[in-house]
Design an enzyme around this catalytic site. Structure first.
Site, PDB file in Angstrom:
ATOM      1  N   ARG A   1      -8.368  81.895  39.909  1.00  0.00           N
ATOM      2  CA  ARG A   1      -7.542  81.123  38.989  1.00  0.00           C
ATOM      3  C   ARG A   1      -6.674  80.069  39.684  1.00  0.00           C
ATOM      4  O   ARG A   1      -5.586  79.735  39.201  1.00  0.00           O
ATOM      5  CB  ARG A   1      -6.659  82.057  38.154  1.00  0.00           C
ATOM      6  CG  ARG A   1      -7.425  82.939  37.169  1.00  0.00           C
ATOM      7  CD  ARG A   1      -7.989  82.102  36.024  1.00  0.00           C
ATOM      8  NE  ARG A   1      -8.604  82.914  35.005  1.00  0.00           N
ATOM      9  CZ  ARG A   1      -9.921  83.173  34.941  1.00  0.00           C
ATOM     10  NH1 ARG A   1     -10.738  82.654  35.855  1.00  0.00           N
ATOM     11  NH2 ARG A   1     -10.418  83.918  33.985  1.00  0.00           N
TER      12      ARG A   1
ATOM     13  N   SER B   1      -6.175  83.464  27.898  1.00  0.00           N
ATOM     14  CA  SER B   1      -5.573  84.607  28.584  1.00  0.00           C
ATOM     15  C   SER B   1      -4.185  84.235  29.103  1.00  0.00           C
ATOM     16  O   SER B   1      -4.007  83.209  29.749  1.00  0.00           O
ATOM     17  CB  SER B   1      -6.450  85.060  29.742  1.00  0.00           C
ATOM     18  OG  SER B   1      -7.689  85.552  29.273  1.00  0.00           O
TER      19      SER B   1
ATOM     20  N   GLU C   1      -1.124  83.598  33.851  1.00  0.00           N
ATOM     21  CA  GLU C   1      -2.206  82.634  34.048  1.00  0.00           C
ATOM     22  C   GLU C   1      -1.858  81.336  33.335  1.00  0.00           C
ATOM     23  O   GLU C   1      -2.198  80.254  33.804  1.00  0.00           O
ATOM     24  CB  GLU C   1      -3.519  83.197  33.508  1.00  0.00           C
ATOM     25  CG  GLU C   1      -4.699  82.279  33.670  1.00  0.00           C
ATOM     26  CD  GLU C   1      -6.018  82.930  33.264  1.00  0.00           C
ATOM     27  OE1 GLU C   1      -6.854  82.224  32.687  1.00  0.00           O
ATOM     28  OE2 GLU C   1      -6.189  84.132  33.509  1.00  0.00           O
TER      29      GLU C   1
END
Length: 298
Positions: free
Chosen positions: A172, A220, A290
């Site tokens: 990520r 998310s 995130e």
């Protein structure tokens, strides 16, 4: 000349005090001082020069997913790439793709070409530029797996192609966030259109079954801790359906927060903090967001 006059002369589609709630999947976000829909490279070059001369902060927005923009908005210039920056050009196993291209569009076109490697991007509601910066993807594949070159606009107004040692891809994340990304070169694998499309269909069916796709959300909210799933930790903590103001933890997937009743960014940030505190208290794990919090926060 004022910054406003210079920017308007450089970009035909420039707006002042543009509500960013219109440009995020959350439907949340205060105004940008200046918002530019950029369709040609010449416009982007001019905007880079002006931003440098006027010392304007610059933020790129793609599909507006994975973002929580403050209720006060973003100071400076927000750039949204369209037009020429949404090109997709296949040559053999290689595809050159513009930074403003929607990831699901890329996945569908690659499937039609019988090329495999970006099927997972059918489920990423973002653009290639943002996908590169956050190394978008799922367990079925990440941008890091296929990216061989990243095109950037330098401060001098020249185009440069970065090679792999500059990418810094990790879970990520990447080292690409400081660049003005205009496009990328991806290397895919030969397959056949039917097989690739079947994989895409399976991914879409799974997401439809397990995620709150019909709601206003950012995707998310938390990264998965090593060896754990954020959604499972949140569910085990009894937080499904937990709400603050207009923001609620999804009943369908606990790692999603829904803008249910005209939520503010402050509602969402406080809900994120409450979730983190509960998980830390229950399991000793610090959940890392995130979603990117951007803009002016109090």
């Amino acid at each position: 000349m004022t910054a406003e006059t210079l920017l308007a002369a450089a970009c035909a589609q420039l707006r002042e005090r543009e509500p960013l709630s219109r440009h995020t999947s959350f439907g949340i976000g205060g105004p940008a001082d200046y918002f530019a829909d950029v369709v040609r490279l010449e416009e982007l070059i001019a905007l880079r020069r002006i931003a440098t001369e006027q010392k304007l902060p610059v933020f790129f927005i793609g599909a507006g997913s994975n973002l929580l923009i403050s209720d006060r908005g973003i100071r400076g210039l927000v750039i949204h790439l369209q037009g020429d920056f949404r090109s997709i050009d296949f040559k053999g196993f290689t595809v050159r793709v513009g930074a403003g291209t929607w990831m699901p569009v890329l996945a569908k076109q690659a499937a039609a070409q019988g090329l495999s490697g970006v099927e997972a991007m059918i489920g990423v509601p973002g653009t290639v530029g943002g996908g590169l910066i956050m190394n978008a993807g799922t367990r079925d594949g990440y941008m890091a797996d296929v990216t061989t070159g990243v095109d950037v606009l330098t401060e001098s107004g020249a185009l440069n192609t970065l090679s792999a040692e500059h990418f810094g891809f990790a879970y990520r994340s990447s080292r690409l966030g400081a660049y003005w990304i205009t496009g990328a070169t991806l290397t895919l694998k030969a397959s056949d259109a039917k097989t690739v499309q079947e994989k895409i269909d399976a991914i879409v069916q799974y997401r439809t079954r397990t995620q709150p796709l019909a709601t206003s959300n950012c995707g998310s909210v938390f990264k998965n801790p090593e060896g754990k799933f954020a959604a499972q930790l949140i569910e085990e903590a009894g937080l499904k359906g937990y709400a603050i103001g207009g923001a609620r933890v999804s009943e369908r997937h606990a790692n999603f927060i829904i803008n249910e009743k005209n939520a503010t960014a402050t509602d969402v940030r406080e809900l994120i903090r409450r979730i983190q505190a509960r998980i830390r208290e229950k399991s000793g794990i610090q959940l890392e967001p995130e979603v990117k919090l951007v803009g002016e926060w109090s």
